[in-house]
Design a protein around this motif. Structure first.
Motif, mmCIF file in Angstrom:
data_model
loop_
_atom_site.group_PDB
_atom_site.id
_atom_site.type_symbol
_atom_site.label_atom_id
_atom_site.label_comp_id
_atom_site.label_asym_id
_atom_site.label_seq_id
_atom_site.Cartn_x
_atom_site.Cartn_y
_atom_site.Cartn_z
ATOM 1 N N GLU A 192 0.820 -1.203 0.000
ATOM 2 C CA GLU A 192 0.000 0.000 0.000
ATOM 3 C C GLU A 192 0.861 1.264 0.000
ATOM 4 N N VAL A 193 1.992 1.233 0.692
ATOM 5 C CA VAL A 193 2.914 2.369 0.646
ATOM 6 C C VAL A 193 3.414 2.580 -0.779
ATOM 7 N N ALA A 194 3.784 1.487 -1.437
ATOM 8 C CA ALA A 194 4.286 1.589 -2.812
ATOM 9 C C ALA A 194 3.214 2.131 -3.753
ATOM 10 N N LYS A 195 1.987 1.636 -3.627
ATOM 11 C CA LYS A 195 0.898 2.126 -4.472
ATOM 12 C C LYS A 195 0.673 3.625 -4.265
ATOM 13 N N CYS A 232 11.281 1.726 3.742
ATOM 14 C CA CYS A 232 10.359 0.883 4.484
ATOM 15 C C CYS A 232 11.169 -0.128 5.292
ATOM 16 N N GLY A 233 10.918 -0.157 6.594
ATOM 17 C CA GLY A 233 11.644 -1.056 7.482
ATOM 18 C C GLY A 233 10.823 -2.258 7.875
ATOM 19 N N HIS A 234 11.509 -3.344 8.175
ATOM 20 C CA HIS A 234 10.957 -4.624 8.638
ATOM 21 C C HIS A 234 10.414 -5.443 7.470
ATOM 22 N N CYS A 235 9.180 -5.169 7.017
ATOM 23 C CA CYS A 235 8.593 -5.877 5.850
ATOM 24 C C CYS A 235 8.574 -7.385 6.059
ATOM 25 N N CYS A 236 8.362 -7.817 7.308
ATOM 26 C CA CYS A 236 8.476 -9.241 7.651
ATOM 27 C C CYS A 236 7.446 -10.112 6.946
ATOM 28 N N SER A 237 6.202 -9.646 6.865
ATOM 29 C CA SER A 237 5.131 -10.499 6.342
ATOM 30 C C SER A 237 5.332 -10.860 4.876
ATOM 31 N N LEU A 238 6.165 -10.104 4.166
ATOM 32 C CA LEU A 238 6.447 -10.431 2.764
ATOM 33 C C LEU A 238 6.972 -11.855 2.635
ATOM 34 N N ALA A 239 7.669 -12.330 3.668
ATOM 35 C CA ALA A 239 8.280 -13.659 3.618
ATOM 36 C C ALA A 239 7.273 -14.789 3.801
ATOM 37 N N VAL A 240 6.041 -14.479 4.194
ATOM 38 C CA VAL A 240 5.043 -15.535 4.421
ATOM 39 C C VAL A 240 3.828 -15.359 3.526
ATOM 40 N N GLN A 241 3.958 -14.537 2.494
ATOM 41 C CA GLN A 241 2.842 -14.289 1.586
ATOM 42 C C GLN A 241 2.927 -15.182 0.342
ATOM 43 N N PRO A 242 1.813 -15.386 -0.347
ATOM 44 C CA PRO A 242 1.802 -16.220 -1.562
ATOM 45 C C PRO A 242 2.721 -15.652 -2.634
ATOM 46 N N GLU A 283 3.977 -9.253 -7.105
ATOM 47 C CA GLU A 283 3.301 -7.969 -7.311
ATOM 48 C C GLU A 283 3.902 -6.878 -6.421
ATOM 49 N N THR A 284 4.107 -7.215 -5.150
ATOM 50 C CA THR A 284 4.614 -6.224 -4.203
ATOM 51 C C THR A 284 6.023 -5.779 -4.559
ATOM 52 N N ILE A 285 6.893 -6.720 -4.882
ATOM 53 C CA ILE A 285 8.272 -6.367 -5.230
ATOM 54 C C ILE A 285 8.298 -5.475 -6.465
ATOM 55 N N ALA A 286 7.440 -5.761 -7.451
ATOM 56 C CA ALA A 286 7.385 -4.924 -8.656
ATOM 57 C C ALA A 286 6.948 -3.503 -8.311
ATOM 58 N N LEU A 287 5.983 -3.365 -7.416
ATOM 59 C CA LEU A 287 5.521 -2.044 -7.005
ATOM 60 C C LEU A 287 6.595 -1.302 -6.226
ATOM 61 N N VAL A 288 7.289 -2.006 -5.341
ATOM 62 C CA VAL A 288 8.371 -1.392 -4.567
ATOM 63 C C VAL A 288 9.470 -0.892 -5.494
ATOM 64 N N LYS A 323 9.096 -0.023 -8.680
ATOM 65 C CA LYS A 323 8.571 1.111 -9.447
ATOM 66 C C LYS A 323 8.538 2.374 -8.600
ATOM 67 N N ALA A 324 8.242 2.233 -7.316
ATOM 68 C CA ALA A 324 8.147 3.382 -6.415
ATOM 69 C C ALA A 324 9.514 3.828 -5.902
ATOM 70 N N ASN A 325 10.560 3.092 -6.246
ATOM 71 C CA ASN A 325 11.936 3.419 -5.832
ATOM 72 C C ASN A 325 12.071 3.475 -4.316
ATOM 73 N N ILE A 326 11.519 2.468 -3.654
ATOM 74 C CA ILE A 326 11.568 2.384 -2.202
ATOM 75 C C ILE A 326 12.795 1.583 -1.783
#
Length: 461
Positions: free
Chosen positions: A252-255, A268-278, A284-289, A291-294
Motif C-alpha cells: 500500500e505504501v508503494a501504491k 520501508c523497514g521490517h517488511c516481515c510479512s512479505l516472507a510468508v505471503q503467496p 506484485e509487491t516487489i514490482a511495485l516497490v 517502481k516506487a523506488n523504495i
C-alpha cells in the motif's frame, strides 16, 4: 598504534572490492590473492594525508608515496572497512531493559512496557543520557552516521526532538545524525500530526510512522504523503512487522507513492510479512516497490527476537524479509541494528559489525559474499543521502576501521574488539562507556508497572 603524524601509509591492507571507489585505482592493477578472489578483496596500500585518503595503491607496486620519508604501518593483510552506517535505530528507547524488561518477549508486551516506561520516566535528562550512551557505543565501534526513529506523539515529541537536536549539535564533528518521527499514521489525520510535520521540517528530519492494516490506511497514507510533499520531506515507514500474511502495508505504501508521483526518498523497514505471503502477491509487491523506488531496511536481530515467539514453543521462522529476492529485483536493501537493550530487543551494543555478523547467519548473506558489506556501509549511506560516507576512495575522509582479520571467516568468527577506528586519519579511543553510568536511572524504584494494552502499534520498535 598508529603514528601521531598526519601523513602516513597503511601497507598491505585488504579492502572488500564493493567498498572501494574503483575510479580511485586502476582496476587492472589490483592484485587479489588467489585464495581470496572469491571473496572479492583488493590488496592495496592507502596513503593518508591531513585526514584524507591521498592515494590508493595496489600492494606490490612501486609508487611515489613509498619513496617519501613517511611512516609506514604494515597491516599484514588485515581488512580495511569504511566507517559504518546504521540507518534504523531507536536511540530514545535504548537501555531501559533493567527497569522495564519485556515479561514474555512478545511484540505486544514490548509496546506495553515501552509505553509505560515513557509515561513515567522519559523526561529530557533521562532521554538525553540514554541516547548519549548509545552514541558513545556507536562511535567507539566505528559508526559514522545514524538514523534514529523518535517517539513523537503528544508532548513527548517536544522533549525528545529537543534532546535529539542538542545531541546532533554536540556530536556534529563525530557523527552524522538524522531523526525520523515515529507515530501511528492516524496521528497525521489530526491537527497535532500536521504540527509534527512542521516540526520535522524545521529540524531537517524525515517524516515517518507505523503503517498497520486498518480501514483508514489509504486515507492515512495519502495524508502523510501530502504532508511530506508540501514540506519537501523524505519518508521512512515501519511496515508489516508481523508474520500475518494479510498484512500488506508495504504494497500500500508503494501504491500510494506511485499515485502521488513522489520523488523524495522512501524507506520501508521490517517488511516481515512479505516472507510468508503467496508467491503471486510477493511478485506484485516487489514490482511495485521497485517502481516506487523504495529502499528496504531489514532488522534481523530485533525481528528474530520478537517474531513467532510463543511460550514453550520453538520459533518456526527467522522473521526477516525477502532480502535476496528484493536485491535481485534491483531494490536497494540494507540491514541495521534497530533497538538496543529495551523491550523490543533485550540485547545489542550499537555495533554494526554485530549487525552484519548476525545478518550473514540469519539471512545467508554469504556463498557468495557478493557486495553484501554494502548493506551496512555504502548502500545505507546512499539511502540516507550521504554520498561521501560508507566507502573508500581518493579524496574522501580517512574514516576507516582496521581489523586484524584477513578474511570474512576471521572477521565474523571473533568479536573484533581489538579493531582500530580512524576518524580523519587519527586513531580514536574505542573504550566503551561503562553501564554503571546509567545505574541511577535504572534503580528498582524506577521500575514501571504494567500499562494497559494498546490496540495499535504506536510505539513500534
Amino acid at each position: 598504534m598508529l603514528p601521531s603524524t598526519s601523513n602516513y601509509l597503511l601497507k598491505n591492507g585488504r579492502v572488500p572490492a564493493s567498498l572501494l571507489e574503483m575510479k580511485s585505482i586502476a582496476p587492472n592493477a589490483i592484485t587479489v590473492p588467489t585464495r581470496q578472489a572469491e571473496n572479492g578483496f583488493c590488496a592495496v596500500d592507502v596513503e593518508i594525508a591531513a585526514g584524507t585518503i591521498a592515494q590508493i595503491i595496489p600492494t606490490g607496486t612501486e609508487s611515489l608515496s613509498q619513496l617519501r620519508d613517511i611512516p609506514v604501518v604494515d597491516l599484514h593483510g588485515g581488512l580495511v572497512f569504511p566507517c559504518f552506517v546504521d540507518m534504523h535505530t531507536h536511540l530514545d528507547k535504548g537501555h531501559i531493559w533493567e527497569r522495564s524488561p519485556n515479561p514474555d518477549g512478545t511484540f505486544a508486551s514490548a509496546i506495553e512496557a515501552v509505553g509505560a516506561d515513557a509515561q513515567k520516566n522519559w523526561n529530557a535528562d533521562d532521554v538525553y543520557r540514554r541516547m548519549q550512551f548509545g552514541l558513545k557505543c556507536s562511535y567507539a565501534h566505528g559508526t559514522k552516521a545514524i538514523r534514529t526513529h523518535i517517539d513523537s506523539g503528544g508532548e513527548q515529541a517536544t522533549v525528545s526532538l529537543a534532546v535529539f537536536a542538542a545531541l546532533q549539535a554536540e556530536w556534529r564533528d563525530r557523527l552524522i545524525l538524522q531523526a525520523v518521527s515515529l507515530v501511528s499514521l492516524d496521528y497525521y489525520l489530526t491537527p497535532a500530526g500536521e504540527k509534527l510535520a512542521d516540526k520535522i521540517a524545521q529540524i531537517g528530519g524525515i517524516l515517518g510512522g507505523v503503517a498497520y492494516m486498518n480501514p483508514d490506511l489509504g486515507k492515512q497514507l495519502d495524508r502523510v504523503f501530502s504532508l511530506a510533499k508540501e514540506r519537501g520531506l523524505n519518508l521512512d515507514f515501519h511496515t508489516d512487522e508481523t508474520d500475518d500474511p494479510e498484512s500488506v502495508t508495504l504494497r500500500e505504501v508503494a501504491k500510494t507513492a506511485i499515485r502521488h508521483e513522489f520523488v523524495g526518498q522512501i524507506i520501508c523497514g521490517h517488511c516481515c510479512s512479505l516472507a510468508v505471503q503467496p508467491p503471486e502477491l510477493v511478485t506484485e509487491t516487489i514490482a511495485l516497490v521497485k517502481k516506487a523506488n523504495i529502499g528496504i531496511v531489514s532488522l534481523p536481530m530485533c525481528n528474530l527476537y520478537l517474531q513467532d515467539r510463543q511460550s514453550g514453543r520453538t520459533p518456526r521462522w527467522r522473521g526477516v524479509t525477502l532480502i535476496h529476492e528484493l536485491k535481485t529485483a534491483g531494490i536497494l536493501v540494507t540491514v541495521a541494528s534497530d533497538n538496543c537493550r529495551d523491550p523490543f530487543y533485550g540485547f545489542g551494543d550499537h555495533d554494526v559489525l554485530e549487525v552484519f555478523n548476525m545478518s550473514v547467519r540469519i539471512a545467508h548473506l554469504d556463498r557468495p559474499w557478493e557486495d553484501w558489506p554494502r548493506t551496512v556501509t555504502t548502500t545505507s549511506a546512499d539511502l540516507m543521502g550521504l554520498p561521501n560516507v560508507g566507502r573508500i576512495g581518493v579524496g574522501l575522509p580517512a574514516d576507516l576501521i582496521l581489523f586484524k582479520a584477513r578474511n570474512f571467516s576471521e572477521l565474523l568468527s571473533r568479536s573484533q574488539r581489538d579493531r582500530t577506528v580512524l576518524r580523519q586519519g587519527r586513531e580514536i579511543d574505542t573504550t566503551l562507556p561503562d553501564y554503571r553510568e546509567l545505574d541511577d536511572l535504572l534503580q528498582e524504584d524506577s521500575a514501571v508497572e504494567t500499562a494497559s494494552t494498546q490496540t495499535k502499534p504506536a510505539d513500534a520498535g
